[in-house]
Motif scaffolding. Structure first.
Motif, mmCIF file in Angstrom:
data_model
loop_
_atom_site.group_PDB
_atom_site.id
_atom_site.type_symbol
_atom_site.label_atom_id
_atom_site.label_comp_id
_atom_site.label_asym_id
_atom_site.label_seq_id
_atom_site.Cartn_x
_atom_site.Cartn_y
_atom_site.Cartn_z
ATOM 1 N N ILE A 1 0.831 -1.207 0.000
ATOM 2 C CA ILE A 1 0.000 0.000 0.000
ATOM 3 C C ILE A 1 0.863 1.253 0.000
ATOM 4 C CG2 ILE A 1 -0.349 0.414 2.477
ATOM 5 C CD1 ILE A 1 -3.135 0.429 -0.096
ATOM 6 N N ALA A 2 2.072 1.172 0.536
ATOM 7 C CA ALA A 2 2.962 2.340 0.534
ATOM 8 C C ALA A 2 3.307 2.775 -0.884
ATOM 9 C CB ALA A 2 4.236 2.030 1.317
ATOM 10 N N SER A 3 3.352 1.830 -1.809
ATOM 11 C CA SER A 3 3.720 2.186 -3.180
ATOM 12 C C SER A 3 2.537 2.556 -4.064
ATOM 13 C CB SER A 3 4.492 1.027 -3.819
ATOM 14 O OG SER A 3 3.673 -0.118 -3.903
ATOM 15 N N VAL A 4 1.338 2.109 -3.706
ATOM 16 C CA VAL A 4 0.186 2.372 -4.574
ATOM 17 C C VAL A 4 -0.899 3.206 -3.890
ATOM 18 C CG1 VAL A 4 0.540 0.273 -5.909
ATOM 19 C CG2 VAL A 4 -0.985 0.226 -3.939
ATOM 20 N N HIS A 5 -0.578 3.829 -2.787
ATOM 21 C CA HIS A 5 -1.566 4.640 -2.077
ATOM 22 C C HIS A 5 -1.963 5.837 -2.941
ATOM 23 C CE1 HIS A 5 -3.361 7.159 1.043
ATOM 24 N NE2 HIS A 5 -3.555 6.024 1.683
ATOM 25 N N PRO A 6 -3.238 6.244 -2.881
ATOM 26 C CA PRO A 6 -3.696 7.382 -3.700
ATOM 27 C C PRO A 6 -2.928 8.676 -3.418
ATOM 28 C CG PRO A 6 -5.580 6.188 -2.846
ATOM 29 C CD PRO A 6 -4.365 5.580 -2.222
ATOM 30 N N ASP A 7 -2.432 8.853 -2.211
ATOM 31 C CA ASP A 7 -1.647 10.052 -1.899
ATOM 32 C C ASP A 7 -0.292 10.052 -2.590
ATOM 33 O OD1 ASP A 7 -3.696 10.908 -0.339
ATOM 34 O OD2 ASP A 7 -2.781 10.320 1.571
ATOM 35 N N ARG A 8 0.143 8.888 -3.054
ATOM 36 C CA ARG A 8 1.440 8.784 -3.727
ATOM 37 C C ARG A 8 1.287 8.507 -5.210
ATOM 38 N NH1 ARG A 8 5.774 5.564 -0.777
ATOM 39 N NH2 ARG A 8 7.053 7.272 -1.529
ATOM 40 N N GLY A 9 0.136 8.804 -5.755
ATOM 41 C CA GLY A 9 -0.059 8.667 -7.200
ATOM 42 C C GLY A 9 -0.803 7.422 -7.623
#
Length: 143
Positions: free
Chosen positions: A111-119
């Protein structure tokens, strides 16, 4: 009534500022807009036009928040199929013997790589969250 209109406008500004407005449906936005127009009309001395809009928006949000209503957005529990568990394991990258701690760790990494806050997208984050919930529930029922 003018103070009430200012409070509603402030609420709309706060919803936009915090990003909560993005999670609103189109119907929610229309009801909020109707409430704002109704409050402004009532504040300008036209309560016959503003009051029905305010009452309608209030009833919309009230009925939506009731647990037994058709408009309630609570998820309907579904039976878990073996294929759904397999797909969830593939998505999170965990094996069949993974415990709750391993599932949560895999979820955090992904989730750290695909979270909405990270694009990332909200849909993919929702799938990952659902996979985590399903696997943790399945791991709790395993002997």
């Amino acid at each position: 009534m003018g103070l009430f209109a200012l409070l509603l406008i402030g609420l709309a500004g706060w919803l936009i500022w915090t990003g909560r407005l993005q999670r609103m449906s189109a119907k929610d936005g229309m009801a909020l807009g109707a409430a704002l127009v109704g409050a402004v009309m009532a504040a300008k001395g036209k309560p016959l036009i503003g009051a029905p809009l305010l009452v309608g928006a209030t009833l919309f949000f009230f009925t939506k928040s009731q647990p037994g209503s058709k408009r309630s957005s609570k998820p309907v529990p579904q039976a878990t199929s073996p294929q759904a568990v397999i797909d969830a394991r593939k998505l999170l990258g965990v094996g069949p013997d993974a415990d709750a701690l391993a599932i949560r760790a895999a979820h955090r990494r992904l989730i750290a790589s695909v979270h909405p806050d990270r694009g990332g997208t909200e849909a993919l984050a929702a799938q990952i969250n659902a996979a985590r919930d399903l696997l943790i529930k399945e791991a709790a029922h395993r002997p």
